[in-house]
Motif scaffolding. Structure first.
Motif, PDB file in Angstrom:
ATOM      1  N   VAL A 127      41.581  46.323  38.450  1.00  0.00           N
ATOM      2  CA  VAL A 127      42.252  46.825  39.650  1.00  0.00           C
ATOM      3  C   VAL A 127      41.503  48.050  40.178  1.00  0.00           C
ATOM      4  O   VAL A 127      40.871  48.795  39.428  1.00  0.00           O
ATOM      5  CB  VAL A 127      43.712  47.217  39.359  1.00  0.00           C
ATOM      6  CG1 VAL A 127      44.512  45.995  38.922  1.00  0.00           C
ATOM      7  CG2 VAL A 127      43.804  48.310  38.310  1.00  0.00           C
ATOM      8  N   GLN A 128      41.596  48.223  41.480  1.00  0.00           N
ATOM      9  CA  GLN A 128      41.120  49.460  42.086  1.00  0.00           C
ATOM     10  C   GLN A 128      42.311  50.389  42.285  1.00  0.00           C
ATOM     11  O   GLN A 128      43.345  49.984  42.817  1.00  0.00           O
ATOM     12  CB  GLN A 128      40.446  49.194  43.431  1.00  0.00           C
ATOM     13  CG  GLN A 128      39.965  50.459  44.125  1.00  0.00           C
ATOM     14  CD  GLN A 128      39.148  50.164  45.373  1.00  0.00           C
ATOM     15  OE1 GLN A 128      37.956  49.922  45.294  1.00  0.00           O
ATOM     16  NE2 GLN A 128      39.797  50.175  46.531  1.00  0.00           N
ATOM     17  N   SER A 156      39.792  46.248  33.558  1.00  0.00           N
ATOM     18  CA  SER A 156      39.127  47.503  33.872  1.00  0.00           C
ATOM     19  C   SER A 156      39.684  48.109  35.152  1.00  0.00           C
ATOM     20  O   SER A 156      40.365  47.439  35.928  1.00  0.00           O
ATOM     21  CB  SER A 156      37.615  47.282  34.012  1.00  0.00           C
ATOM     22  OG  SER A 156      37.052  46.843  32.798  1.00  0.00           O
ATOM     23  N   ILE A 157      39.360  49.388  35.370  1.00  0.00           N
ATOM     24  CA  ILE A 157      39.838  50.116  36.541  1.00  0.00           C
ATOM     25  C   ILE A 157      38.647  50.638  37.336  1.00  0.00           C
ATOM     26  O   ILE A 157      37.731  51.234  36.772  1.00  0.00           O
ATOM     27  CB  ILE A 157      40.745  51.295  36.131  1.00  0.00           C
ATOM     28  CG1 ILE A 157      42.042  50.780  35.510  1.00  0.00           C
ATOM     29  CG2 ILE A 157      41.053  52.195  37.342  1.00  0.00           C
ATOM     30  CD1 ILE A 157      42.926  51.879  34.934  1.00  0.00           C
ATOM     31  N   TRP A 158      38.669  50.389  38.645  1.00  0.00           N
ATOM     32  CA  TRP A 158      37.736  50.994  39.586  1.00  0.00           C
ATOM     33  C   TRP A 158      38.470  52.161  40.235  1.00  0.00           C
ATOM     34  O   TRP A 158      39.461  51.967  40.948  1.00  0.00           O
ATOM     35  CB  TRP A 158      37.316  49.975  40.645  1.00  0.00           C
ATOM     36  CG  TRP A 158      36.228  49.028  40.225  1.00  0.00           C
ATOM     37  CD1 TRP A 158      34.944  49.006  40.679  1.00  0.00           C
ATOM     38  CD2 TRP A 158      36.318  47.926  39.291  1.00  0.00           C
ATOM     39  NE1 TRP A 158      34.220  47.991  40.080  1.00  0.00           N
ATOM     40  CE2 TRP A 158      35.049  47.321  39.215  1.00  0.00           C
ATOM     41  CE3 TRP A 158      37.350  47.432  38.489  1.00  0.00           C
ATOM     42  CZ2 TRP A 158      34.786  46.237  38.388  1.00  0.00           C
ATOM     43  CZ3 TRP A 158      37.089  46.352  37.653  1.00  0.00           C
ATOM     44  CH2 TRP A 158      35.820  45.767  37.618  1.00  0.00           C
ATOM     45  N   LEU A 159      38.003  53.403  39.976  1.00  0.00           N
ATOM     46  CA  LEU A 159      38.679  54.604  40.461  1.00  0.00           C
ATOM     47  C   LEU A 159      37.973  55.102  41.720  1.00  0.00           C
ATOM     48  O   LEU A 159      36.836  55.583  41.661  1.00  0.00           O
ATOM     49  CB  LEU A 159      38.672  55.684  39.382  1.00  0.00           C
ATOM     50  CG  LEU A 159      39.429  56.975  39.704  1.00  0.00           C
ATOM     51  CD1 LEU A 159      40.933  56.705  39.880  1.00  0.00           C
ATOM     52  CD2 LEU A 159      39.212  58.013  38.603  1.00  0.00           C
ATOM     53  N   HIS A 160      38.667  55.002  42.851  1.00  0.00           N
ATOM     54  CA  HIS A 160      38.058  55.321  44.150  1.00  0.00           C
ATOM     55  C   HIS A 160      38.664  56.593  44.733  1.00  0.00           C
ATOM     56  O   HIS A 160      39.879  56.738  44.790  1.00  0.00           O
ATOM     57  CB  HIS A 160      38.266  54.172  45.138  1.00  0.00           C
ATOM     58  CG  HIS A 160      37.388  54.255  46.343  1.00  0.00           C
ATOM     59  ND1 HIS A 160      37.522  55.244  47.305  1.00  0.00           N
ATOM     60  CD2 HIS A 160      36.358  53.481  46.756  1.00  0.00           C
ATOM     61  CE1 HIS A 160      36.615  55.076  48.234  1.00  0.00           C
ATOM     62  NE2 HIS A 160      35.881  54.015  47.924  1.00  0.00           N
ATOM     63  N   ARG A 208      40.349  52.196  24.327  1.00  0.00           N
ATOM     64  CA  ARG A 208      39.438  51.143  24.793  1.00  0.00           C
ATOM     65  C   ARG A 208      39.528  50.911  26.303  1.00  0.00           C
ATOM     66  O   ARG A 208      38.859  50.030  26.834  1.00  0.00           O
ATOM     67  CB  ARG A 208      39.713  49.835  24.046  1.00  0.00           C
ATOM     68  CG  ARG A 208      39.512  49.948  22.531  1.00  0.00           C
ATOM     69  CD  ARG A 208      39.864  48.649  21.832  1.00  0.00           C
ATOM     70  NE  ARG A 208      38.950  47.578  22.201  1.00  0.00           N
ATOM     71  CZ  ARG A 208      37.776  47.367  21.626  1.00  0.00           C
ATOM     72  NH1 ARG A 208      37.366  48.172  20.655  1.00  0.00           N
ATOM     73  NH2 ARG A 208      37.004  46.366  21.998  1.00  0.00           N
ATOM     74  N   LEU A 209      40.351  51.680  26.978  1.00  0.00           N
ATOM     75  CA  LEU A 209      40.490  51.518  28.419  1.00  0.00           C
ATOM     76  C   LEU A 209      39.192  51.906  29.116  1.00  0.00           C
ATOM     77  O   LEU A 209      38.596  52.944  28.826  1.00  0.00           O
ATOM     78  CB  LEU A 209      41.627  52.395  28.928  1.00  0.00           C
ATOM     79  CG  LEU A 209      41.936  52.307  30.437  1.00  0.00           C
ATOM     80  CD1 LEU A 209      42.392  50.907  30.820  1.00  0.00           C
ATOM     81  CD2 LEU A 209      42.991  53.339  30.824  1.00  0.00           C
ATOM     82  N   ARG A 210      38.765  51.064  30.079  1.00  0.00           N
ATOM     83  CA  ARG A 210      37.507  51.296  30.779  1.00  0.00           C
ATOM     84  C   ARG A 210      37.788  51.629  32.241  1.00  0.00           C
ATOM     85  O   ARG A 210      38.486  50.892  32.928  1.00  0.00           O
ATOM     86  CB  ARG A 210      36.613  50.063  30.674  1.00  0.00           C
ATOM     87  CG  ARG A 210      36.250  49.704  29.237  1.00  0.00           C
ATOM     88  CD  ARG A 210      35.594  48.354  29.130  1.00  0.00           C
ATOM     89  NE  ARG A 210      36.466  47.296  29.643  1.00  0.00           N
ATOM     90  CZ  ARG A 210      36.130  46.010  29.671  1.00  0.00           C
ATOM     91  NH1 ARG A 210      34.959  45.611  29.218  1.00  0.00           N
ATOM     92  NH2 ARG A 210      36.966  45.110  30.155  1.00  0.00           N
ATOM     93  N   ILE A 211      37.208  52.739  32.694  1.00  0.00           N
ATOM     94  CA  ILE A 211      37.388  53.195  34.069  1.00  0.00           C
ATOM     95  C   ILE A 211      36.021  53.529  34.645  1.00  0.00           C
ATOM     96  O   ILE A 211      35.290  54.359  34.081  1.00  0.00           O
ATOM     97  CB  ILE A 211      38.293  54.441  34.145  1.00  0.00           C
ATOM     98  CG1 ILE A 211      39.649  54.168  33.502  1.00  0.00           C
ATOM     99  CG2 ILE A 211      38.465  54.887  35.593  1.00  0.00           C
ATOM    100  CD1 ILE A 211      40.551  55.403  33.426  1.00  0.00           C
TER     101      ILE A 211
END
Length: 337
Positions: A127-128, A156-160, A208-211
């Motif tokens: 998700v973003q 995973s996370i896309w941090l915008h 283990r969270l990926r950002i």
């Protein structure tokens, strides 16, 4: 042939774009998004992509933040519309698009969690998330279930970043001048959001969270020494006892260790020096080729061309370039075990 997969390319799918046109273009607040053709016109997008051999894209939802466009159910519906179209685009054009991440509205955390469940079934890589929700920080307890659910699925996370001109440069003013809100405000927003997530204990709860952070970690790599020194053993020395509630709870590791858990993309508008700084901080396995397509004066061509030039200028070993060009993204986009 060398393959490049652009990890952060914005798009407004056709039906979503049509909805956007009804949401305030007359006021001018959507001016740029409604006039940049490669953002919503696939033929124009493909024409620009064809200038670069071996070039494919990973699709991410374009701003404006959904939370700024609508309220409640209407915002949730916008996110669902975006996601329905993204999965269709990737399925229809696998030679162009290598994958996608979904949109969310965090205005209703319960609805956002439900949408993450749906995204997992749809095959989204993640998700973003925008760096704040109408000015509310991401470490607010009500947002915790969103991060919990993403971690549960191994997504995973896309941090915008996002910041509006209504955030002034100085307390005595009411609006930001000279587009400082964008040039320097957005990197600050990313850096502040990263710090809030780190000190909230997010990575202790979900190691283990990926950002991935847009623009290669913003201010963080450049200020790595300041982070290690000032937030190491000196945390709290600047804060009076009466404000102790402003300090973080105990963490399992040094603050600088957590910042290195983030990933970054190479969307730095072609700066080789800044790219080198980010690579030195995050390492070769946590940096992925990304351009911020299509936000330039040529509808994306400048950003792709200049990002590739900057990487070439660094003369990285072939094995490292392959990681950055495609492999790191593919690993990041795969579900974590």
């Amino acid at each position: 042939m060398t393959e490049y997969i652009d990890a952060w390319t914005h798009i407004l799918p056709r039906r979503y774009f049509a909805r956007l046109e009804t949401l305030g273009s007359a006021s001018g607040r959507l001016k740029r998004w409604l006039t940049l053709r490669s953002l919503f016109d696939l033929d124009e997008r493909f024409r620009i992509m064809d200038q670069f051999s071996g070039y494919r894209q990973f699709l991410t939802p374009s701003l404006p933040p959904i939370e700024d466009l609508a309220d409640g159910d209407a915002a949730t519906d916008l996110a669902r519309l975006m996601n329905d179209e993204l999965v269709e685009l990737v399925a229809a054009h696998p030679d162009r698009f290598a994958g996608w991440c979904g949109a969310l509205s965090l205005l209703d955390p319960d609805a956002a969690v439900k949408e993450i469940h749906r995204l997992a079934e749809m095959g989204s890589a993640g998700v973003q998330i925008i760096t704040s929700v109408r000015g509310t920080p991401l470490d607010e307890p009500r947002f915790a279930p969103i991060f919990d659910t993403v971690a549960e699925y191994g997504m995973s996370i896309w941090l915008h970043p996002a910041r509006a001109p209504t955030v002034p440069d100085y307390p005595t003013e009411t609006l930001s001048k000279f587009e400082i809100w964008w040039a320097f405000g957005w990197p600050y927003e990313s850096s502040a959001a990263m710090a809030r997530l780190v000190f909230s204990g997010l990575f202790d709860r979900h190691p283990r969270l990926r950002i991935v952070t847009h623009h290669l970690g913003a201010m963080i790599p450049f200020f790595a020494g300041r982070i290690a020194q000032g937030w190491g053993k000196q945390m709290g020395t600047r804060t009076p006892d009466s404000d102790a509630h402003l300090l973080p709870p105990p963490l399992k590791r040094a603050p600088s260790d957590y910042f290195k858990l983030f990933y970054g993309d190479t969307a730095l508008s072609g700066s080789a020096a800044a790219t080198r700084c980010g690579l030195d901080f995050f390492g070769n396995d946590q940096v992925m080729f990304g351009t911020d397509f299509p936000y330039d004066a040529e509808g994306g061509a400048i950003l792709v061309r200049e990002t590739l030039r900057a990487l070439d200028e660094l003369a990285l070993p072939a094995t490292v370039r392959t990681k950055i060009d495609r492999d790191n993204l593919l690993a990041f986009a795969a579900r974590a075990p």
